[in-house]
Write an enzyme that holds these catalytic residues in place. Structure first.
Site, PDB file in Angstrom:
ATOM      1  N   THR A  44       0.840  -1.190   0.000  1.00 53.26           N
ATOM      2  CA  THR A  44       0.000   0.000   0.000  1.00 53.26           C
ATOM      3  C   THR A  44       0.875   1.239   0.000  1.00 53.26           C
ATOM      4  O   THR A  44       1.919   1.270   0.660  1.00 53.26           O
ATOM      5  CB  THR A  44      -0.960   0.003   1.215  1.00 53.26           C
ATOM      6  OG1 THR A  44      -1.783   1.166   1.164  1.00 53.26           O
ATOM      7  CG2 THR A  44      -0.202  -0.014   2.538  1.00 53.26           C
ATOM      8  N   HIS A  88       2.532 -11.557  14.303  1.00 47.69           N
ATOM      9  CA  HIS A  88       3.635 -12.053  15.125  1.00 47.69           C
ATOM     10  C   HIS A  88       3.431 -13.507  15.542  1.00 47.69           C
ATOM     11  O   HIS A  88       4.374 -14.177  16.003  1.00 47.69           O
ATOM     12  CB  HIS A  88       3.779 -11.176  16.370  1.00 47.69           C
ATOM     13  CG  HIS A  88       5.170 -11.096  16.911  1.00 47.69           C
ATOM     14  ND1 HIS A  88       6.197 -11.905  16.485  1.00 47.69           N
ATOM     15  CD2 HIS A  88       5.726 -10.299  17.865  1.00 47.69           C
ATOM     16  CE1 HIS A  88       7.308 -11.614  17.124  1.00 47.69           C
ATOM     17  NE2 HIS A  88       7.051 -10.636  17.984  1.00 47.69           N
TER      18      HIS A  88
END
Length: 404
Positions: free
Chosen positions: A323, A375
């Site tokens: 993006t 994560h």
């Protein structure tokens, strides 16, 4: 009498229903074969339904705002073989004499078109976006004087009851209420899903864009002459991301309950801003695409998105997203993962900044990069190394040629 039903097209498995966004014709109107008569909005794209024949729109059985399913009848047309599609007189274009006059063919006469549909009001980008979202016809916003500029707040101040009642839900002197589009509702749902279902973390770095800028300046003219498209920054980033994904396969992966799914191909989603919201069309098998292929495809996506012509199959299958908030001036941000993907790369504005190089201060064109990742799947070491790999490739693009 030959009655032809107007049907909702087959919706893909990932789209359960659609909303009737706008009827372009009313009951009793003449319709022509292949003319767009109604727009459907899903949580991903807008669909246009064209008339299957020439005739009269006889029944509208589902009004704007109604939720409809695949193959549902939403109206019908009385077919007529006596209606011929009108031909637009192309000589009109040739007889335009000024921005506000047009010559009537075969007559020595001119008509003023400043406030009719042939003229374009001068709207700022935010005003055009606001008008499109709220189904306000740009051509109905007549400039008070030649070259007048309309801003978003100018349109907001003049909202009246005449606007589409399905979109403007209330209107007072101090506020107005606008119904969320299906796409905006889906965006909100997915953002909340990401927040609640991933352990999202973001790591940052910065890249010296001097090499890429020089590369573009040197080859852009020859590139455009050969491929009929300008060479942008995005193709460099796509190439760098693909190489980095090859080196760190856990980033080109997703979690499925207690399993990890690793992808062997490289489908890169490119975030594209549209008047209805952000969408992410996919560059399929980006590793097999040349830079010219990438630039052409991105240009195609941009044009289709602005005209609501993007296809559903072009929005699915992405494995990693890029993006670019820099085109809006963003200096730094934390991009949000596009589920079920595991990571997203954010590009930002290029700014000249003083940097220490070999003990000396130099002014360099720098860009901050941000990598948000899940994560649960990706450790800090891999995420930092992945971002460093992208940085190193961009600062010395020849690395791709010799595969280091």
């Amino acid at each position: 009498m030959n009655i032809i039903n107007i049907l909702v097209p087959d919706l893909p498995e990932s789209v359960s229903d659609a909303t009737i966004a706008k009827w372009h014709k009313k009951r009793g109107d003449i319709v022509y074969c292949d003319e767009n008569i109604v727009d459907l909005e899903t949580d991903k794209i807008m669909l246009e339904i064209s008339s299957p024949c020439n005739g009269i729109l006889n029944i509208i059985s589902e009004n704007e705002g109604a939720i409809v399913k695949s193959n549902q009848i939403i109206g019908n047309i009385t077919k007529s073989n006596n209606i011929e599609k009108k031909k637009i007189d192309t000589t009109i274009k040739e007889n335009i004499t000024s921005i506000n006059q047009i010559k009537i063919p075969n007559k020595n006469k001119y008509i003023n078109i400043t406030s009719n549909k042939y003229s374009k009001s001068h709207l700022t980008p935010s005003a055009r976006r606001f008008a499109k979202i709220n189904n306000i016809d740009q051509y109905s916003i007549a400039p008070r004087k030649l070259n007048a500029i309309f801003r978003k707040q100018d349109i907001e101040k003049n909202i009246t009851k005449n606007y589409d009642s399905n979109n403007i839900l209330s209107n007072s002197s101090n506020e107005y209420r606008v119904k969320m589009t299906r796409l905006r509702q889906k965006i909100a749902e997915r953002l909340l899903e990401t927040k609640n279902n991933t352990a999202m973390l973001t790591t940052f770095n910065e890249v010296n864009m001097e090499s890429i800028i020089s590369f573009r300046q040197k080859y852009n003219e020859a590139f455009e002459q050969k491929y009929n498209v300008r060479i942008g920054f995005m193709s460099f980033f796509v190439k760098a991301v693909v190489e980095a994904l090859k080196a760190f396969p856990e980033i080109n992966a997703t979690i499925d309950k207690t399993d990890i799914i690793f992808y062997k191909n490289f489908n890169i989603s490119i975030a594209v801003s549209t008047p209805r919201g952000l969408i992410t069309p996919v560059l399929k098998d980006a590793d097999k695409m040349s830079m010219a292929d990438i630039e052409k495809k991105i240009k195609e996506f941009s044009i289709k998105s602005l005209n609501n012509k993007i296809k559903l199959e072009e929005l699915i299958g992405g494995q990693f997203t890029i993006t670019n908030g820099g085109i809006f001036g963003s200096l730094m941000s934390t991009p949000i993962i596009n589920p079920p993907q595991s990571a997203i790369l954010g590009m930002h504005a290029i700014k000249e900044r003083p940097m220490a190089v070999n003990g000396k201060i130099k002014i360099l064109p720098m860009m901050y990069l941000a990598l948000s990742y899940d994560h649960r799947l990706i450790d800090g070491k891999e995420s930092v190394s992945f971002l460093n790999t992208i940085k190193n490739i961009l600062e010395d693009f020849n690395r791709i040629l010799i595969n280091i």
